[in-house]
Design a protein around this motif. Structure first.
Motif, PDB file in Angstrom:
ATOM      1  N   MET A   1       0.854  -1.170   0.000  1.00  0.00           N
ATOM      2  CA  MET A   1       0.000   0.000   0.000  1.00  0.00           C
ATOM      3  C   MET A   1       0.905   1.239   0.000  1.00  0.00           C
ATOM      4  O   MET A   1       1.832   1.318   0.780  1.00  0.00           O
ATOM      5  CB  MET A   1      -0.884  -0.032   1.255  1.00  0.00           C
ATOM      6  CG  MET A   1      -1.830   1.103   1.359  1.00  0.00           C
ATOM      7  SD  MET A   1      -2.916   1.074   2.812  1.00  0.00           S
ATOM      8  CE  MET A   1      -3.454  -0.592   2.928  1.00  0.00           C
ATOM      9  N   LYS A   3       2.054   5.276   0.364  1.00  0.00           N
ATOM     10  CA  LYS A   3       2.003   6.185   1.510  1.00  0.00           C
ATOM     11  C   LYS A   3       0.710   7.004   1.547  1.00  0.00           C
ATOM     12  O   LYS A   3       0.096   7.158   2.599  1.00  0.00           O
ATOM     13  CB  LYS A   3       3.217   7.116   1.469  1.00  0.00           C
ATOM     14  CG  LYS A   3       3.337   8.016   2.661  1.00  0.00           C
ATOM     15  CD  LYS A   3       4.553   8.919   2.570  1.00  0.00           C
ATOM     16  CE  LYS A   3       4.543   9.904   3.721  1.00  0.00           C
ATOM     17  NZ  LYS A   3       5.357  11.065   3.472  1.00  0.00           N
ATOM     18  N   THR A   5      -2.221   6.255   0.260  1.00  0.00           N
ATOM     19  CA  THR A   5      -3.339   5.375   0.594  1.00  0.00           C
ATOM     20  C   THR A   5      -3.346   5.094   2.094  1.00  0.00           C
ATOM     21  O   THR A   5      -4.397   5.137   2.738  1.00  0.00           O
ATOM     22  CB  THR A   5      -3.257   4.059  -0.203  1.00  0.00           C
ATOM     23  OG1 THR A   5      -3.227   4.371  -1.599  1.00  0.00           O
ATOM     24  CG2 THR A   5      -4.434   3.155   0.086  1.00  0.00           C
ATOM     25  N   GLN A   6      -2.180   4.821   2.658  1.00  0.00           N
ATOM     26  CA  GLN A   6      -2.082   4.549   4.093  1.00  0.00           C
ATOM     27  C   GLN A   6      -2.517   5.774   4.903  1.00  0.00           C
ATOM     28  O   GLN A   6      -3.243   5.645   5.888  1.00  0.00           O
ATOM     29  CB  GLN A   6      -0.649   4.150   4.468  1.00  0.00           C
ATOM     30  CG  GLN A   6      -0.511   3.736   5.936  1.00  0.00           C
ATOM     31  CD  GLN A   6      -1.375   2.547   6.297  1.00  0.00           C
ATOM     32  OE1 GLN A   6      -1.338   1.517   5.634  1.00  0.00           O
ATOM     33  NE2 GLN A   6      -2.181   2.676   7.346  1.00  0.00           N
ATOM     34  N   GLU A   7      -2.091   6.965   4.469  1.00  0.00           N
ATOM     35  CA  GLU A   7      -2.489   8.193   5.170  1.00  0.00           C
ATOM     36  C   GLU A   7      -4.002   8.394   5.118  1.00  0.00           C
ATOM     37  O   GLU A   7      -4.622   8.802   6.101  1.00  0.00           O
ATOM     38  CB  GLU A   7      -1.773   9.406   4.565  1.00  0.00           C
ATOM     39  CG  GLU A   7      -0.313   9.475   4.926  1.00  0.00           C
ATOM     40  CD  GLU A   7       0.422  10.608   4.220  1.00  0.00           C
ATOM     41  OE1 GLU A   7      -0.210  11.359   3.429  1.00  0.00           O
ATOM     42  OE2 GLU A   7       1.633  10.736   4.448  1.00  0.00           O
ATOM     43  N   TYR A   9      -6.332   6.016   4.889  1.00  0.00           N
ATOM     44  CA  TYR A   9      -6.963   5.063   5.806  1.00  0.00           C
ATOM     45  C   TYR A   9      -6.720   5.449   7.261  1.00  0.00           C
ATOM     46  O   TYR A   9      -7.602   5.273   8.110  1.00  0.00           O
ATOM     47  CB  TYR A   9      -6.483   3.637   5.527  1.00  0.00           C
ATOM     48  CG  TYR A   9      -7.105   3.034   4.288  1.00  0.00           C
ATOM     49  CD1 TYR A   9      -8.482   3.011   4.108  1.00  0.00           C
ATOM     50  CD2 TYR A   9      -6.319   2.475   3.282  1.00  0.00           C
ATOM     51  CE1 TYR A   9      -9.063   2.464   2.964  1.00  0.00           C
ATOM     52  CE2 TYR A   9      -6.885   1.936   2.139  1.00  0.00           C
ATOM     53  CZ  TYR A   9      -8.257   1.924   1.990  1.00  0.00           C
ATOM     54  OH  TYR A   9      -8.834   1.381   0.870  1.00  0.00           O
ATOM     55  N   ASP A  10      -5.555   5.998   7.569  1.00  0.00           N
ATOM     56  CA  ASP A  10      -5.272   6.447   8.942  1.00  0.00           C
ATOM     57  C   ASP A  10      -6.224   7.583   9.339  1.00  0.00           C
ATOM     58  O   ASP A  10      -6.767   7.597  10.444  1.00  0.00           O
ATOM     59  CB  ASP A  10      -3.820   6.915   9.075  1.00  0.00           C
ATOM     60  CG  ASP A  10      -2.826   5.755   9.011  1.00  0.00           C
ATOM     61  OD1 ASP A  10      -3.249   4.581   9.143  1.00  0.00           O
ATOM     62  OD2 ASP A  10      -1.624   6.030   8.823  1.00  0.00           O
TER      63      ASP A  10
END
Length: 94
Positions: A1, A3, A5-7, A9-10
């Motif tokens: 995933m 960065k 995309t991860q941000e 979702y976070d």
């Protein structure tokens, strides 16, 4: 995933935790191309969870909107479902 995309979702998880008391009823909304087994794959992702699933085809029949009302245990369970269905080609999560 990646960065970004991860941000995303976070941030989503933080917002979900601020606005809900768990477990909570959550409404997922998706649009998928009406080809292959796209609708079935979304439905199967929520199989055995007691979800209420409604589907509506677009006027041209090229796309199907899917609404899934389901009780979720926590925000991570919601994120996991979004990640699971993100492998469906052409899916749009609303």
């Amino acid at each position: 995933m990646d960065k970004n995309t991860q941000e995303f979702y976070d941030r989503l998880q933080a917002e979900l935790d601020l606005s809900n008391t768990w477990p909570a009823l959550y409404l997922f909304k998706f649009i998928v191309p009406s080809i292959n087994d796209n609708v079935l794959r979304v439905e199967e992702a929520f199989d055995c969870l007691g979800a209420v699933i409604k589907t509506t085809k677009s006027k041209t029949g090229k796309f199907t909107s899917i609404s899934v009302d389901v009780q979720m245990k926590n925000s991570q369970e919601i994120i996991d479902k979004y990640i699971e269905v993100s492998t469906i080609k052409g899916i749009i999560s609303l």
